[in-house]
Design a protein around this motif. Structure first.
Motif, PDB file in Angstrom:
ATOM      1  N   GLN A 272      -8.071   2.185 -11.222  1.00 44.47           N
ATOM      2  CA  GLN A 272      -7.604   3.068 -10.164  1.00 44.47           C
ATOM      3  C   GLN A 272      -6.976   4.298 -10.787  1.00 44.47           C
ATOM      4  O   GLN A 272      -6.185   4.183 -11.735  1.00 44.47           O
ATOM      5  N   ILE A 273      -7.289   5.455 -10.252  1.00 46.50           N
ATOM      6  CA  ILE A 273      -6.673   6.696 -10.710  1.00 46.50           C
ATOM      7  C   ILE A 273      -6.281   7.570  -9.528  1.00 46.50           C
ATOM      8  O   ILE A 273      -6.920   7.495  -8.472  1.00 46.50           O
ATOM      9  N   PRO A 274      -5.218   8.352  -9.677  1.00 47.94           N
ATOM     10  CA  PRO A 274      -4.297   8.373 -10.824  1.00 47.94           C
ATOM     11  C   PRO A 274      -3.326   7.200 -10.773  1.00 47.94           C
ATOM     12  O   PRO A 274      -3.285   6.474  -9.784  1.00 47.94           O
ATOM     13  N   GLN A 275      -2.557   7.039 -11.823  1.00 48.59           N
ATOM     14  CA  GLN A 275      -1.565   5.971 -11.830  1.00 48.59           C
ATOM     15  C   GLN A 275      -0.352   6.389 -11.002  1.00 48.59           C
ATOM     16  O   GLN A 275       0.257   5.568 -10.329  1.00 48.59           O
ATOM     17  N   TYR A 276      -0.014   7.677 -11.085  1.00 51.81           N
ATOM     18  CA  TYR A 276       1.116   8.222 -10.319  1.00 51.81           C
ATOM     19  C   TYR A 276       0.684   9.536  -9.675  1.00 51.81           C
ATOM     20  O   TYR A 276      -0.161  10.254 -10.207  1.00 51.81           O
ATOM     21  N   GLN A 277       1.279   9.841  -8.548  1.00 50.52           N
ATOM     22  CA  GLN A 277       1.031  11.126  -7.893  1.00 50.52           C
ATOM     23  C   GLN A 277       2.282  11.536  -7.123  1.00 50.52           C
ATOM     24  O   GLN A 277       2.796  10.775  -6.300  1.00 50.52           O
ATOM     25  N   HIS A 278       2.756  12.743  -7.442  1.00 49.41           N
ATOM     26  CA  HIS A 278       3.859  13.304  -6.669  1.00 49.41           C
ATOM     27  C   HIS A 278       3.301  14.455  -5.844  1.00 49.41           C
ATOM     28  O   HIS A 278       2.620  15.332  -6.390  1.00 49.41           O
ATOM     29  N   VAL A 279       3.575  14.470  -4.568  1.00 49.68           N
ATOM     30  CA  VAL A 279       3.097  15.553  -3.700  1.00 49.68           C
ATOM     31  C   VAL A 279       4.244  16.049  -2.839  1.00 49.68           C
ATOM     32  O   VAL A 279       5.216  15.315  -2.587  1.00 49.68           O
ATOM     33  N   GLN A 280       4.136  17.291  -2.407  1.00 49.76           N
ATOM     34  CA  GLN A 280       5.069  17.823  -1.434  1.00 49.76           C
ATOM     35  C   GLN A 280       4.656  17.296  -0.061  1.00 49.76           C
ATOM     36  O   GLN A 280       3.470  17.159   0.241  1.00 49.76           O
TER      37      GLN A 280
ATOM     38  N   GLY B  89       4.834   4.835  -1.590  1.00 46.64           N
ATOM     39  CA  GLY B  89       4.548   3.458  -1.977  1.00 46.64           C
ATOM     40  C   GLY B  89       3.434   3.428  -3.000  1.00 46.64           C
ATOM     41  O   GLY B  89       2.994   4.465  -3.497  1.00 46.64           O
ATOM     42  N   THR B  90       2.980   2.220  -3.286  1.00 44.93           N
ATOM     43  CA  THR B  90       1.875   2.029  -4.215  1.00 44.93           C
ATOM     44  C   THR B  90       0.673   1.534  -3.429  1.00 44.93           C
ATOM     45  O   THR B  90       0.782   0.594  -2.639  1.00 44.93           O
ATOM     46  N   TYR B  91      -0.453   2.164  -3.653  1.00 42.49           N
ATOM     47  CA  TYR B  91      -1.688   1.818  -2.958  1.00 42.49           C
ATOM     48  C   TYR B  91      -2.622   1.099  -3.925  1.00 42.49           C
ATOM     49  O   TYR B  91      -2.918   1.592  -5.005  1.00 42.49           O
ATOM     50  N   PHE B  92      -3.048  -0.078  -3.501  1.00 43.34           N
ATOM     51  CA  PHE B  92      -3.939  -0.902  -4.324  1.00 43.34           C
ATOM     52  C   PHE B  92      -5.285  -1.052  -3.636  1.00 43.34           C
ATOM     53  O   PHE B  92      -5.354  -1.264  -2.431  1.00 43.34           O
ATOM     54  N   CYS B  93      -6.337  -1.004  -4.450  1.00 46.32           N
ATOM     55  CA  CYS B  93      -7.625  -1.458  -3.956  1.00 46.32           C
ATOM     56  C   CYS B  93      -7.875  -2.853  -4.529  1.00 46.32           C
ATOM     57  O   CYS B  93      -7.288  -3.228  -5.545  1.00 46.32           O
ATOM     58  N   ALA B  94      -8.704  -3.612  -3.861  1.00 47.36           N
ATOM     59  CA  ALA B  94      -9.085  -4.945  -4.334  1.00 47.36           C
ATOM     60  C   ALA B  94     -10.563  -5.116  -4.062  1.00 47.36           C
ATOM     61  O   ALA B  94     -10.983  -5.107  -2.899  1.00 47.36           O
TER      62      ALA B  94
ATOM     63  N   THR C 182      -5.101  -1.316 -10.558  1.00 51.19           N
ATOM     64  CA  THR C 182      -3.760  -1.198 -11.124  1.00 51.19           C
ATOM     65  C   THR C 182      -2.806  -0.451 -10.201  1.00 51.19           C
ATOM     66  O   THR C 182      -1.610  -0.439 -10.430  1.00 51.19           O
ATOM     67  N   GLY C 183      -3.329   0.158  -9.161  1.00 49.90           N
ATOM     68  CA  GLY C 183      -2.477   0.806  -8.160  1.00 49.90           C
ATOM     69  C   GLY C 183      -2.198   2.265  -8.463  1.00 49.90           C
ATOM     70  O   GLY C 183      -2.206   2.696  -9.615  1.00 49.90           O
ATOM     71  N   THR C 184      -1.956   3.017  -7.406  1.00 51.45           N
ATOM     72  CA  THR C 184      -1.504   4.411  -7.513  1.00 51.45           C
ATOM     73  C   THR C 184      -0.182   4.517  -6.796  1.00 51.45           C
ATOM     74  O   THR C 184      -0.095   4.210  -5.607  1.00 51.45           O
ATOM     75  N   ARG C 185       0.841   4.947  -7.541  1.00 52.41           N
ATOM     76  CA  ARG C 185       2.168   5.085  -6.942  1.00 52.41           C
ATOM     77  C   ARG C 185       2.319   6.502  -6.409  1.00 52.41           C
ATOM     78  O   ARG C 185       2.209   7.473  -7.171  1.00 52.41           O
ATOM     79  N   LEU C 186       2.547   6.590  -5.115  1.00 57.52           N
ATOM     80  CA  LEU C 186       2.686   7.892  -4.455  1.00 57.52           C
ATOM     81  C   LEU C 186       4.147   8.177  -4.156  1.00 57.52           C
ATOM     82  O   LEU C 186       4.847   7.359  -3.555  1.00 57.52           O
ATOM     83  N   LYS C 187       4.571   9.356  -4.567  1.00 57.31           N
ATOM     84  CA  LYS C 187       5.912   9.827  -4.217  1.00 57.31           C
ATOM     85  C   LYS C 187       5.753  11.102  -3.404  1.00 57.31           C
ATOM     86  O   LYS C 187       5.001  12.004  -3.791  1.00 57.31           O
TER      87      LYS C 187
END
Lengths: 113, 113
Positions: free
Chosen positions: A6-14, A85-90, A105-110
């Motif tokens: 899963q990509i990205p691992q982290y993402q910060h957005v306004q 939160g963190t978004y996971f696919c399965a 592995t999840g993408t953590r969104l802030k």
């Protein structure tokens, strides 16, 4: 063995910006599920995609399953602070005759207000 | 709503101790799972069970065992806890093995000292 990246691992957005997370499998998947895990919480099932090229929407969330059934994406339009939160696919694949879901592995969104 | 209840939210154990993590679901689901969640590694399947007294190894079963004596209860056992088993443990259940979303418990954060 089967892997789901899963990509990205982290993402910060306004707040108000869009967000996309991508899920890629090394093998063809029977179906794919998406989960959301709030900070300090547990994964909660969002949706399942089964057909090649399938697109589903839940309000501001759009889920796609690739034509080859090896990738998927989750797109959030105009993010809000509640999307944090963190978004996971399965992905459901078959290994040694057994069907199993392999989680990405999840993408953590802030989301910054 | 299906409820999956894990007996402890936080647990601290000593190296070498035998540790029992309990999970109970209240919706007559056939399938139950134990995952561990570690930063950057996502959710990894330890064991699953598709019927009473049945169990299947997941991707990382070493150092763990499970017990399913009743349909609603699935226990994870760490025979001799080690520090590398410090993790968040998540139990999940689902009605069908294919195609139904998982319902997760709130998790047990285990620290082995």
């Amino acid at each position: 063995g089967q892997q789901v990246m899963q990509i990205p691992q982290y993402q910060h957005v306004q707040e108000g910006e869009d967000f996309t997370t991508y899920c890629n499998s090394s093998t063809t998947l029977s179906n794919i599920q998406w989960y959301k895990q709030r900070p300090g919480g547990h994964p909660v099932f969002l949706i399942q995609l089964v057909k090649s090229g399938e697109v589903k929407k839940q309000k501001r969330l759009t889920f796609q399953f690739g034509e080859a059934k090896k990738n998927s994406s989750l797109h959030i339009t105009a993010t809000q602070t509640t999307d944090v939160g963190t978004y996971f696919c399965a992905g459901l694949g078959r290994t040694s005759g057994t069907y199993k879901y392999i989680f990405g592995t999840g993408t953590r969104l802030k989301v910054l207000a | 709503d299906v409820k999956v209840t894990q007996s402890s939210r936080y647990l601290v154990k000593r190296t070498g101790e035998k540790v029992f993590l309990e999970c109970v679901q209240d919706m007559d689901h056939e399938n139950m799972f134990w995952y561990r969640q570690d930063p950057g590694l996502g959710l990894r399947l330890i064991y699953f069970s598709y019927d009473v007294k049945m169990k299947e190894k997941g991707d990382i079963p070493e150092g763990y065992s499970v017990s399913r004596e009743k349909k609603e209860r699935f226990s994870l056992i760490l025979e001799s806890a080690s520090t590398n088993q410090t993790s968040m443990y998540l139990c999940a259940s689902t009605l069908g093995l294919i195609g139904d979303g998982y319902t997760f418990g709130s998790g047990t954060r285990l620290t082995v000292v």
